[in-house]
Write a protein that holds these residues in place. Structure first.
Motif, PDB file in Angstrom:
ATOM      1  N   GLY A  41       1.130  -1.601   0.016  1.00  0.00           N
ATOM      2  CA  GLY A  41       0.293   0.051  -0.121  1.00  0.00           C
ATOM      3  C   GLY A  41       0.811   0.702   0.181  1.00  0.00           C
ATOM      4  O   GLY A  41       0.596   2.154  -0.466  1.00  0.00           O
ATOM      5  N   GLY A  42       2.420   1.192   0.120  1.00  0.00           N
ATOM      6  CA  GLY A  42       3.214   2.274  -0.277  1.00  0.00           C
ATOM      7  C   GLY A  42       2.737   3.082  -1.123  1.00  0.00           C
ATOM      8  O   GLY A  42       2.330   2.517  -2.421  1.00  0.00           O
ATOM      9  N   GLY A  43       3.601   4.337  -1.015  1.00  0.00           N
ATOM     10  CA  GLY A  43       3.448   5.133  -2.480  1.00  0.00           C
ATOM     11  C   GLY A  43       4.131   6.140  -2.072  1.00  0.00           C
ATOM     12  O   GLY A  43       4.443   6.902  -1.653  1.00  0.00           O
ATOM     13  N   LEU A  44       3.661   6.683  -3.667  1.00  0.00           N
ATOM     14  CA  LEU A  44       3.972   8.591  -3.634  1.00  0.00           C
ATOM     15  C   LEU A  44       3.148   9.467  -2.966  1.00  0.00           C
ATOM     16  O   LEU A  44       2.199   9.295  -3.933  1.00  0.00           O
ATOM     17  CB  LEU A  44       5.205   8.825  -4.405  1.00  0.00           C
ATOM     18  CG  LEU A  44       5.318  10.565  -4.618  1.00  0.00           C
ATOM     19  CD1 LEU A  44       6.344  11.221  -4.103  1.00  0.00           C
ATOM     20  CD2 LEU A  44       5.646  10.705  -6.659  1.00  0.00           C
ATOM     21  N   VAL A  45       3.023  10.505  -2.593  1.00  0.00           N
ATOM     22  CA  VAL A  45       1.645  10.932  -2.031  1.00  0.00           C
ATOM     23  C   VAL A  45       2.478  12.786  -1.242  1.00  0.00           C
ATOM     24  O   VAL A  45       3.341  12.686  -1.310  1.00  0.00           O
ATOM     25  CB  VAL A  45       0.690  10.327  -0.917  1.00  0.00           C
ATOM     26  CG1 VAL A  45       1.308  10.949   0.400  1.00  0.00           C
ATOM     27  CG2 VAL A  45      -0.589  11.281  -1.131  1.00  0.00           C
ATOM     28  N   GLN A  46       1.211  13.076  -1.923  1.00  0.00           N
ATOM     29  CA  GLN A  46       1.406  15.600  -1.989  1.00  0.00           C
ATOM     30  C   GLN A  46       1.023  14.827  -0.436  1.00  0.00           C
ATOM     31  O   GLN A  46       0.497  14.673   0.356  1.00  0.00           O
ATOM     32  CB  GLN A  46       1.180  15.548  -2.765  1.00  0.00           C
ATOM     33  CG  GLN A  46       1.387  15.415  -4.052  1.00  0.00           C
ATOM     34  CD  GLN A  46       0.827  16.828  -4.884  1.00  0.00           C
ATOM     35  OE1 GLN A  46      -0.505  17.097  -4.294  1.00  0.00           O
ATOM     36  NE2 GLN A  46       1.629  17.780  -5.987  1.00  0.00           N
TER      37      GLN A  46
END
Length: 126
Positions: A7-12
């Protein structure tokens, strides 16, 4: 017990992510505590949150209180970490861990957990 974190990732900054920790056991027993920890580059591992499988009692690290919520779904043998209002300082590799019969006062200590997942990267951009 094998744990699979995802579920990880790149987010603002200000955004949300939900991490999942799925276990290989058919069911956790009520005595299990499932925790989330994180480690940023050059920093020590930090306790994020924990939940006791049977009672659903939860505990949070001071830096995430009010923003993160830990929960579990016994039908899926999965623990979730809902992360809201994310900040750049939340950037880290997040690990889930499990251990039996960890008393409340010890749930913040990684050494108390016997089983660890592989980690999932969370990156929060400013």
């Amino acid at each position: 017990v094998q744990l699979q974190a995802s579920g990880g990732g790149l987010v603002q900054a200000g955004g949300s992510l939900r991490l999942s920790c799925a276990a290989s056991e058919p069911t956790f027993s009520s005595s299990y505590v499932i925790g989330w920890f994180r480690q940023a580059p050059g920093k020590e591992r930090e306790f994020v949150a924990a939940i006791k499988w049977g009672s659903r009692h939860t505990r949070y690290g001071d830096s995430v209180k009010g923003r993160f919520t830990i929960s579990r779904d016994n039908t899926k043998n999965t623990v979730y970490l809902q992360m809201n209002s994310l900040k750049p300082e939340d950037t880290a590799v997040y690990y889930c861990a499990a251990g039996r019969s960890i008393i409340t006062s010890a749930q913040t200590m990684g050494a108390q957990y016997n089983y660890w997942g592989q980690g999932t990267q969370v990156t929060v951009s400013s």
